[in-house]
Write an enzyme that holds these catalytic residues in place. Sequence first.
Site, PDB file in Angstrom:
ATOM      1  N   THR A   1      45.414 -22.311  35.980  1.00  0.00           N
ATOM      2  CA  THR A   1      47.306 -22.169  35.550  1.00  0.00           C
ATOM      3  C   THR A   1      47.505 -23.657  35.925  1.00  0.00           C
ATOM      4  OG1 THR A   1      48.369 -21.355  36.727  1.00  0.00           O
ATOM      5  CG2 THR A   1      47.597 -20.037  35.519  1.00  0.00           C
TER       6      THR A   1
ATOM      7  N   SER B   1      45.532 -30.655  31.549  1.00  0.00           N
ATOM      8  CA  SER B   1      45.278 -31.863  30.666  1.00  0.00           C
ATOM      9  C   SER B   1      44.280 -32.057  29.951  1.00  0.00           C
ATOM     10  CB  SER B   1      45.558 -33.240  31.578  1.00  0.00           C
ATOM     11  OG  SER B   1      44.110 -33.108  32.662  1.00  0.00           O
TER      12      SER B   1
ATOM     13  N   CYS C   1      54.351 -28.295  27.993  1.00  0.00           N
ATOM     14  CA  CYS C   1      53.227 -28.789  27.343  1.00  0.00           C
ATOM     15  C   CYS C   1      54.199 -29.141  25.259  1.00  0.00           C
ATOM     16  CB  CYS C   1      52.552 -28.277  27.062  1.00  0.00           C
ATOM     17  SG  CYS C   1      52.242 -26.259  26.260  1.00  0.00           S
ATOM     18  N   THR C   2      54.664 -28.493  25.208  1.00  0.00           N
ATOM     19  CA  THR C   2      55.460 -28.227  23.495  1.00  0.00           C
ATOM     20  C   THR C   2      56.952 -28.741  23.706  1.00  0.00           C
ATOM     21  OG1 THR C   2      57.131 -26.018  24.492  1.00  0.00           O
ATOM     22  CG2 THR C   2      54.839 -26.593  23.234  1.00  0.00           C
TER      23      THR C   2
ATOM     24  N   LYS D   1      43.049 -18.781  39.772  1.00  0.00           N
ATOM     25  CA  LYS D   1      43.194 -20.111  41.024  1.00  0.00           C
ATOM     26  C   LYS D   1      44.527 -20.413  39.940  1.00  0.00           C
ATOM     27  CE  LYS D   1      41.246 -24.372  42.161  1.00  0.00           C
ATOM     28  NZ  LYS D   1      42.919 -25.046  41.645  1.00  0.00           N
TER      29      LYS D   1
ATOM     30  N   GLU E   1      44.210 -24.871  26.781  1.00  0.00           N
ATOM     31  CA  GLU E   1      45.501 -25.098  26.154  1.00  0.00           C
ATOM     32  C   GLU E   1      45.780 -26.304  26.926  1.00  0.00           C
ATOM     33  OE1 GLU E   1      47.784 -23.800  24.434  1.00  0.00           O
ATOM     34  OE2 GLU E   1      46.329 -21.720  24.602  1.00  0.00           O
TER      35      GLU E   1
ATOM     36  N   GLU F   1      50.394 -38.717  25.879  1.00  0.00           N
ATOM     37  CA  GLU F   1      51.117 -37.596  26.968  1.00  0.00           C
ATOM     38  C   GLU F   1      52.402 -38.138  28.287  1.00  0.00           C
ATOM     39  OE1 GLU F   1      51.629 -32.631  27.652  1.00  0.00           O
ATOM     40  OE2 GLU F   1      49.950 -33.922  27.608  1.00  0.00           O
TER      41      GLU F   1
ATOM     42  N   GLY G   1      59.503 -23.365  23.344  1.00  0.00           N
ATOM     43  CA  GLY G   1      60.401 -21.660  23.169  1.00  0.00           C
ATOM     44  C   GLY G   1      59.496 -21.238  22.076  1.00  0.00           C
TER      45      GLY G   1
ATOM     46  N   GLY H   1      37.405 -24.673  42.037  1.00  0.00           N
ATOM     47  CA  GLY H   1      37.973 -24.831  40.736  1.00  0.00           C
ATOM     48  C   GLY H   1      36.396 -24.932  40.126  1.00  0.00           C
TER      49      GLY H   1
END
Length: 516
Positions: free
Chosen positions: A157, A241, A296-297, A183, A262, A397, A460, A224
């Site tokens: 995450t 990322s 991210c949104t 992790k 994601e 981004e 949201g 990782g």
Amino acid sequence: MNYLTTLEIAENMSGSSTGSRWLSQKNRKKLQAHSPVDGKNFAAVSKATVKDYERIVTTARQAFEVWRSTPAPKRGDIVRQIGLQLREFKQPLGTLISYESGKPIQEGLGEVQELIDICDFCVGQSRMLYGMTSVSERPNHRLFEQYQPLGVVAIITAFNFPVAVWGWNAMVASICGDVCIWKPSSKAVVVAIALQKIIARVLRKNHLPEGLFSLVIGDRKVVGETILSDRRIPLVSFTGSVSSGRNAALKVHERFGRTILELGGNNALIVTEHADLALAMPAIVFGAAGTAGQRCTTTRRLIIHESIYNDVKKMIVHAYKGLSVGDPLIEKNHIGPLIDKNAVKSFKRAVKLIIKQGGTILFGGNSLARGKQYSSPCYVEPTLAEVENSMPIVQEETFAPILYLIKYRGDVQEAITINNSTDVGLSSSIFSTNQNQIEAFLSATGSDCGIANVNIGTSGAEIGGAFGGEKDTGGGRESGSDAWKAYMRSQTVTVNYGSDLPLAQGIEFKLPNPNK
């Protein structure tokens, strides 16, 4: 800070747990937990060794042998109890999220509520792991599909949603019969430890085996990269990322494992000439400035029809003048700090490139000096910039509160083209009262994002819908809808209850008579 005491947070803690048992801290390297709110290191966490990792994976595999045979509704009841336990710790856990990640206290509390909500959702979902019954082309045959537990799920995450994203994965995976190894981001480790201790109460109360929910905090190479290459872990859910996600995908797919990715977002909100601006304005401002632009949104591009462009620009600048930047634990403040100094450097770089590439800063653009008002160097001004969508910086981004204002002159299809003109495709939104424009946005030639919203902002998302995006966002889906299927292996089953053996497609296959 009483909330740290309530959550059993100490100055020195182990970063590895098999559930309710914590592994040794001796001879382990330390990770300093840092708060962007006041710039302080407030805890030291021991990093996992290779030996710690092996113990955690071995314990998880043993737990899976038990958990997969536990009826799904009973698994759902454990998730229900976790949700109840979280309700008791909502305030201190939400406060810790705010302090460690820098998001406003209301957003920290909202994130805990999101985790509670996904627990409630999964209780019901545990009784609805449906397979499809079909029809067979052969007489006296039954054809159907069923879903079975997959195994050990690794959840990697990011810092910006340190518990909610874990919950989207872990609670769903758990009712599916999987066990989870978490992790967390090295920038949000104390929150992970606090949550692990909350869950441990439920595990102990129900005498559940170690390994159902494990935590491993450590370096990328030790933990990782090992997770990505570990054939014992059939599914890795990765949030981060695009570049890191691409590396993760290659490593996992090389061993034919599964991923739920994601990754990045460069989300656009379209304001057409038929928009209700009173409705749109709070959605725009929260979407762009909420969580200091570190969602991210987050709304990063505002695509405005030329006929209302100047009015919208004036309204947004006025709204931004009223935003308060400061300590996120104080409720009146809208915007907290960025996560660390590197994030501030990224913000400054973006501002310079906006100007260099021909853009205009309408508001903000500055970092806020550490001093009497700001106790850490991680605070920046929410920023508005007039740009062209073709500018290279606009296609990046930048994880910071920078909103790009882009003018379009034609019909709604031009705005949709701008919306789709990025390599990522997470969230999108349109504000319009014109049904033709709305339907065009939602059509096959409309938004190419995984999330398409009408008259609400880009951020949201509710837990009941599947969350995820297309293109370089990774294609993963988490949380609601039928996202649960990603955590299970599907199995097509054919049952012959007749006395003959007809073959599919009418194939004839006769064995020779052994008596001749």
